[in-house]
Design an enzyme around this catalytic site. Structure first.
Site, short mmCIF file in Angstrom:
data_model
loop_
_atom_site.label_atom_id
_atom_site.label_comp_id
_atom_site.label_asym_id
_atom_site.label_seq_id
_atom_site.Cartn_x
_atom_site.Cartn_y
_atom_site.Cartn_z
N ARG A 61 -9.88 -9.76 -0.45
CA ARG A 61 -9.14 -10.72 -0.63
C ARG A 61 -9.72 -12.17 -0.42
O ARG A 61 -10.62 -12.26 0.49
CB ARG A 61 -7.55 -10.64 0.51
CG ARG A 61 -7.14 -9.35 0.43
CD ARG A 61 -6.00 -9.20 1.35
NE ARG A 61 -5.13 -7.95 1.50
CZ ARG A 61 -5.50 -6.87 2.08
NH1 ARG A 61 -6.63 -6.99 3.09
NH2 ARG A 61 -4.56 -5.96 2.04
N LYS A 104 -5.25 -8.18 6.63
CA LYS A 104 -3.90 -8.57 7.15
C LYS A 104 -3.70 -7.95 8.41
O LYS A 104 -3.97 -6.68 8.70
CB LYS A 104 -2.87 -8.16 6.13
CG LYS A 104 -2.88 -8.82 4.60
CD LYS A 104 -1.78 -8.18 3.65
CE LYS A 104 -1.94 -9.27 2.42
NZ LYS A 104 -0.76 -8.93 1.48
N HIS A 141 -8.00 -13.25 -6.54
CA HIS A 141 -7.33 -11.78 -6.54
C HIS A 141 -7.78 -11.39 -7.85
O HIS A 141 -7.49 -9.81 -7.71
CB HIS A 141 -5.90 -11.83 -6.42
CG HIS A 141 -5.25 -10.66 -5.89
ND1 HIS A 141 -5.30 -10.19 -4.78
CD2 HIS A 141 -4.43 -9.71 -6.65
CE1 HIS A 141 -4.72 -8.99 -4.83
NE2 HIS A 141 -4.29 -8.81 -5.79
N ARG A 181 -10.66 -8.63 -7.20
CA ARG A 181 -10.14 -7.63 -6.30
C ARG A 181 -9.33 -6.60 -7.15
O ARG A 181 -9.92 -5.62 -7.16
CB ARG A 181 -9.26 -8.25 -5.18
CG ARG A 181 -8.57 -7.11 -4.24
CD ARG A 181 -8.00 -7.53 -3.18
NE ARG A 181 -6.91 -6.90 -2.52
CZ ARG A 181 -7.27 -6.14 -1.41
NH1 ARG A 181 -8.57 -5.98 -1.10
NH2 ARG A 181 -6.45 -5.39 -0.90
N HIS A 230 -5.29 -1.11 2.13
CA HIS A 230 -4.09 -0.66 1.90
C HIS A 230 -3.47 0.19 3.08
O HIS A 230 -3.99 1.27 2.96
CB HIS A 230 -3.60 -0.14 0.67
CG HIS A 230 -3.89 -1.46 -0.61
ND1 HIS A 230 -4.19 -1.09 -1.67
CD2 HIS A 230 -3.64 -2.85 -0.37
CE1 HIS A 230 -4.15 -2.27 -2.50
NE2 HIS A 230 -4.01 -3.42 -1.77
N TYR A 261 -2.26 -1.29 -8.63
CA TYR A 261 -3.62 -2.07 -9.08
C TYR A 261 -4.11 -1.27 -10.11
O TYR A 261 -5.04 -1.84 -10.97
CB TYR A 261 -4.48 -2.24 -8.00
CG TYR A 261 -4.46 -2.99 -6.78
CD1 TYR A 261 -5.17 -4.41 -6.82
CD2 TYR A 261 -3.42 -3.21 -5.77
CE1 TYR A 261 -4.73 -5.09 -5.71
CE2 TYR A 261 -3.21 -3.94 -4.72
CZ TYR A 261 -4.16 -4.84 -4.90
OH TYR A 261 -3.81 -6.17 -3.85
#
Length: 301
Positions: free
Chosen positions: A151, A175, A247, A250, A273, A282
């Site tokens: 990210r 995150k 992004h 990614r 994730h 994705y």
């Protein structure tokens, strides 16, 4: 409305401490709740989070439906559901007024993907002759974005102490401050090393940025906006007719891995994730690739 401020602040603390969300995610949740508060104020609807009912919320949803697209409305409704569920959980309310409000169906929006040739063209367009070494830095950043699937927030906070090149990994803080180790290839290690020698070691590094890997010419960390600008400029330089952002690299990382035979679980771990369902979004697969999978792995080809 003063009564809303207290509950929103309590909710933000809950998102940070209990759910471990990033500052950006928390700000996004708070912003969407503030949309509701602004609507109530503008329409002189004097209710608090504790006594607001579903009628007032239905009016708000109808109001935003005329101005916002379904995807944005879905995000706001989802955020409000989370907020009022929190109030119920903390015994501020006995029930949630969002129970009967449905989230609009939006489908899955798949971002653009860059081909390997397009990524190579963008990297080749970087001016490596700049005396200040910015070209070496930009090449190292794009290589890291693509080869590690980061990210943009993870890229700008990457530290030298996160580089475990002898082991072949870099440590990423994602995150919610969750950490993961991602493999880093030999070529990316080489380009990071060239950047450190050509630019970083020459900088007057400002206090607080001593361990930050990617720096601007003033010795400070880069912002997310600066990464966007660099990528947009390179796309324009090669005449790339796609809407791209950091992004996109990614997403391309994940898609190319899958197309070359990597399994979803491994990709999930590298992307960081929590849910395999997120990783599946994705996977922008075309029918040609699906036919190849079927013909390769199905017993009745």
């Amino acid at each position: 409305m003063k009564s809303w401020v207290k509950y929103i602040n309590d909710y933000k603390s809950y998102l940070k401490i209990e759910r471990g969300l990033s500052a950006n995610s928390i700000a996004s949740y708070a912003f969407d709740i503030q949309r509701l508060v602004t609507y109530l104020e503008e329409n002189n609807i004097g209710v608090s989070p504790v006594n607001i009912d579903d009628d007032a919320l239905q009016q708000f949803i109808y109001h935003i439906s005329t101005a916002l697209n379904p995807r944005t409305r879905a995000r706001i409704i989802s955020g409000l559901k989370s907020f009022f569920n929190y109030l119920v959980f903390e015994d501020y309310r006995k029930n949630t007024p969002m129970e009967l409000i449905e989230v609009p169906k939006t489908g899955r929006k798949l971002p653009d993907t860059l081909s390997l040739q397009e990524i190579d063209r963008m990297i080749a367009a970087i001016d490596l002759s700049l005396a200040d070494g910015r070209g070496e830095r930009d090449r190292a950043m794009l290589e890291t974005l693509y080869s590690c699937g980061l990210r943009v927030s993870e890229l700008v906070t990457l530290r030298i102490s996160d580089l475990f090149f002898e082991e072949g990994f870099i440590k990423i803080t994602g995150k919610g401050s969750k950490q993961r180790f991602v493999p880093v290839g030999e070529s990316t290690r080489k380009y990071i090393g060239l950047y450190i020698g050509a630019m970083r070691n020459r900088l007057d590094i400002k206090r607080g940025h001593e361990d930050t890997l990617f720096l601007n010419v003033h010795g400070r960390g880069l912002t997310r906006a600066m990464i966007f600008t660099i990528i947009k400029r390179l796309a324009a330089d090669i005449g790339l007719n796609k809407t791209i952002s950091p992004h996109t690299f990614r997403h391309s990382f994940a898609t190319h891995l899958l197309e070359n035979g990597a399994d979803l679980r491994s990709i999930q771990l590298m992307l960081g994730h929590e849910s395999i369902t997120t990783t599946e979004i994705y996977m922008h697969l075309d029918r040609k690739f699906l036919n190849t999978v079927l013909n390769t792995y199905h017993p009745r080809k």
